[in-house]
Design a protein around this motif. Structure first.
Motif, PDB file in Angstrom:
ATOM      1  N   GLY A 194       5.764   7.990 -69.684  1.00 13.85           N
ATOM      2  CA  GLY A 194       4.838   9.114 -69.688  1.00 13.85           C
ATOM      3  C   GLY A 194       5.035  10.074 -68.533  1.00 13.85           C
ATOM      4  O   GLY A 194       4.117  10.801 -68.176  1.00 13.85           O
ATOM      5  N   GLY A 195       6.201  10.062 -67.921  1.00 16.70           N
ATOM      6  CA  GLY A 195       6.391  10.915 -66.753  1.00 16.70           C
ATOM      7  C   GLY A 195       6.059  10.154 -65.493  1.00 16.70           C
ATOM      8  O   GLY A 195       5.364   9.140 -65.525  1.00 16.70           O
ATOM      9  N   HIS A 196       6.515  10.656 -64.361  1.00 19.47           N
ATOM     10  CA  HIS A 196       6.463   9.840 -63.143  1.00 19.47           C
ATOM     11  C   HIS A 196       5.050   9.419 -62.746  1.00 19.47           C
ATOM     12  O   HIS A 196       4.837   8.306 -62.296  1.00 19.47           O
ATOM     13  N   GLN A 197       4.052  10.285 -62.910  1.00 14.95           N
ATOM     14  CA  GLN A 197       2.694   9.907 -62.512  1.00 14.95           C
ATOM     15  C   GLN A 197       2.069   8.952 -63.519  1.00 14.95           C
ATOM     16  O   GLN A 197       1.509   7.925 -63.154  1.00 14.95           O
ATOM     17  N   GLU A 198       2.159   9.305 -64.813  1.00 19.38           N
ATOM     18  CA  GLU A 198       1.504   8.495 -65.831  1.00 19.38           C
ATOM     19  C   GLU A 198       2.212   7.156 -66.026  1.00 19.38           C
ATOM     20  O   GLU A 198       1.576   6.120 -66.177  1.00 19.38           O
ATOM     21  N   GLY A 199       3.538   7.170 -66.024  1.00 23.10           N
ATOM     22  CA  GLY A 199       4.284   5.924 -66.154  1.00 23.10           C
ATOM     23  C   GLY A 199       4.049   5.006 -64.977  1.00 23.10           C
ATOM     24  O   GLY A 199       3.914   3.788 -65.132  1.00 23.10           O
ATOM     25  N   ASN A 200       3.990   5.595 -63.798  1.00 17.61           N
ATOM     26  CA  ASN A 200       3.708   4.825 -62.586  1.00 17.61           C
ATOM     27  C   ASN A 200       2.320   4.204 -62.654  1.00 17.61           C
ATOM     28  O   ASN A 200       2.121   3.032 -62.313  1.00 17.61           O
ATOM     29  N   PHE A 201       1.351   4.986 -63.115  1.00 18.49           N
ATOM     30  CA  PHE A 201      -0.029   4.485 -63.254  1.00 18.49           C
ATOM     31  C   PHE A 201      -0.073   3.316 -64.236  1.00 18.49           C
ATOM     32  O   PHE A 201      -0.675   2.273 -63.963  1.00 18.49           O
ATOM     33  N   ALA A 202       0.578   3.473 -65.391  1.00 17.89           N
ATOM     34  CA  ALA A 202       0.519   2.454 -66.436  1.00 17.89           C
ATOM     35  C   ALA A 202       1.140   1.134 -65.988  1.00 17.89           C
ATOM     36  O   ALA A 202       0.548   0.061 -66.167  1.00 17.89           O
ATOM     37  N   SER A 203       2.337   1.202 -65.419  1.00 18.37           N
ATOM     38  CA  SER A 203       3.017  -0.034 -65.021  1.00 18.37           C
ATOM     39  C   SER A 203       2.283  -0.728 -63.885  1.00 18.37           C
ATOM     40  O   SER A 203       2.150  -1.957 -63.878  1.00 18.37           O
ATOM     41  N   HIS A 204       1.773   0.057 -62.934  1.00 17.41           N
ATOM     42  CA  HIS A 204       1.065  -0.551 -61.809  1.00 17.41           C
ATOM     43  C   HIS A 204      -0.331  -1.038 -62.183  1.00 17.41           C
ATOM     44  O   HIS A 204      -0.869  -1.943 -61.533  1.00 17.41           O
ATOM     45  N   LEU A 205      -0.917  -0.460 -63.228  1.00 15.16           N
ATOM     46  CA  LEU A 205      -2.208  -0.971 -63.694  1.00 15.16           C
ATOM     47  C   LEU A 205      -2.057  -2.435 -64.118  1.00 15.16           C
ATOM     48  O   LEU A 205      -2.907  -3.276 -63.806  1.00 15.16           O
ATOM     49  N   VAL A 206      -0.975  -2.733 -64.817  1.00 16.12           N
ATOM     50  CA  VAL A 206      -0.724  -4.109 -65.257  1.00 16.12           C
ATOM     51  C   VAL A 206      -0.602  -5.050 -64.061  1.00 16.12           C
ATOM     52  O   VAL A 206      -1.304  -6.058 -63.959  1.00 16.12           O
ATOM     53  N   THR A 207       0.302  -4.715 -63.155  1.00 15.38           N
ATOM     54  CA  THR A 207       0.566  -5.628 -62.036  1.00 15.38           C
ATOM     55  C   THR A 207      -0.625  -5.716 -61.077  1.00 15.38           C
ATOM     56  O   THR A 207      -0.913  -6.790 -60.543  1.00 15.38           O
ATOM     57  N   ASP A 208      -1.338  -4.610 -60.886  1.00 15.40           N
ATOM     58  CA  ASP A 208      -2.516  -4.634 -60.006  1.00 15.40           C
ATOM     59  C   ASP A 208      -3.618  -5.518 -60.581  1.00 15.40           C
ATOM     60  O   ASP A 208      -4.262  -6.283 -59.850  1.00 15.40           O
ATOM     61  N   ILE A 209      -3.839  -5.411 -61.886  1.00 15.87           N
ATOM     62  CA  ILE A 209      -4.898  -6.213 -62.516  1.00 15.87           C
ATOM     63  C   ILE A 209      -4.552  -7.699 -62.465  1.00 15.87           C
ATOM     64  O   ILE A 209      -5.404  -8.538 -62.166  1.00 15.87           O
TER      65      ILE A 209
END
Length: 223
Positions: A37-52
């Protein structure tokens, strides 16, 4: 339980790294994600998984923990879907996931997308996961399209595989930015002939010696 070695790199083309990983040897839980989803959205999505998952508490039997993991992944999928809907009709905010969870001799892989889990056992490398992707023809040539991922169009379908874990098993979780640029024999040779701390550096550096046009992430787990 297992000893892991992890590394990630944005590659030579993209300024931002949309990959994310989580490695916790004590919990027996390892995850690799490749955001979309682009650098901001893709970064948010992948890190949401690992952060949770970093914050998530797991209780009960092995089976109950697996149920909790799967439930959590579907929760994250819904969060990302909602965020994409709020951003607009064409917004893509998603991520692949490949997760390895081990308790004693019991192991499970859970994945959606084209991030992979390999297994080296008895000097033989095999794929635990099967890519959720297809090749389509475009004016510019062949292009790979994901058929399944968190927050991708359509219903999420997690692939869950249970297996027995043996001593000296070696597992490699990685994004396509790594394996697309390496041959299977080379991966097998690296995992089988070097100390794994050295192996992960060799895998990453080998990709970086080429065009490395995508983010690349690897987590190696030695039982």
């Amino acid at each position: 339980m297992g000893t892991s070695y992890s590394s990630t790199h944005p590659g030579h083309v993209r300024q931002n790294n949309e990959d994310s990983f989580y490695a916790n040897d004590k919990r027996g839980l390892w995850i690799v994600c490749d955001g979309m989803g682009g650098h901001q959205e893709g970064n948010f999505a992948s890190h949401l998984v690992t952060d949770i998952f970093e914050k998530m508490q797991m209780f009960g039997t092995f089976e109950e923990r697996i149920e909790a993991i799967i439930s959590q992944i579907y929760n994250i999928h819904l969060i990302l879907k909602k965020k994409a809907q709020m951003a607009g009709t064409d917004a893509v905010i998603g991520t692949t996931i490949v997760l390895l969870y081990i308790e004693g001799e019991k192991g499970i892989s859970i994945h959606a997308g084209d991030s992979r889990c390999y297994l080296l056992r008895d000097e033989r490398l095999s794929l635990v996961t099967v890519d959720h992707a297809k090749e389509i023809k475009t004016h510019a040539g062949m292009r790979k399209v994901l058929t399944n991922a968190l927050s991708a169009p359509g219903e999420l379908s997690l692939e869950v595989k249970k297996f027995r874990v043996y001593k000296r098993d070696v597992y490699l979780l990685c994004t396509d930015g790594l394996y697309d640029n390496l041959t299977t024999p080379f991966i097998q040779k690296m995992l089988g002939s070097l100390s794994l701390a050295t192996a992960i550096d060799s895998l990453i550096l080998s990709v970086l010696s080429k065009k490395a046009d995508d983010n690349l992430t690897a987590v190696i787990v030695e039982i």
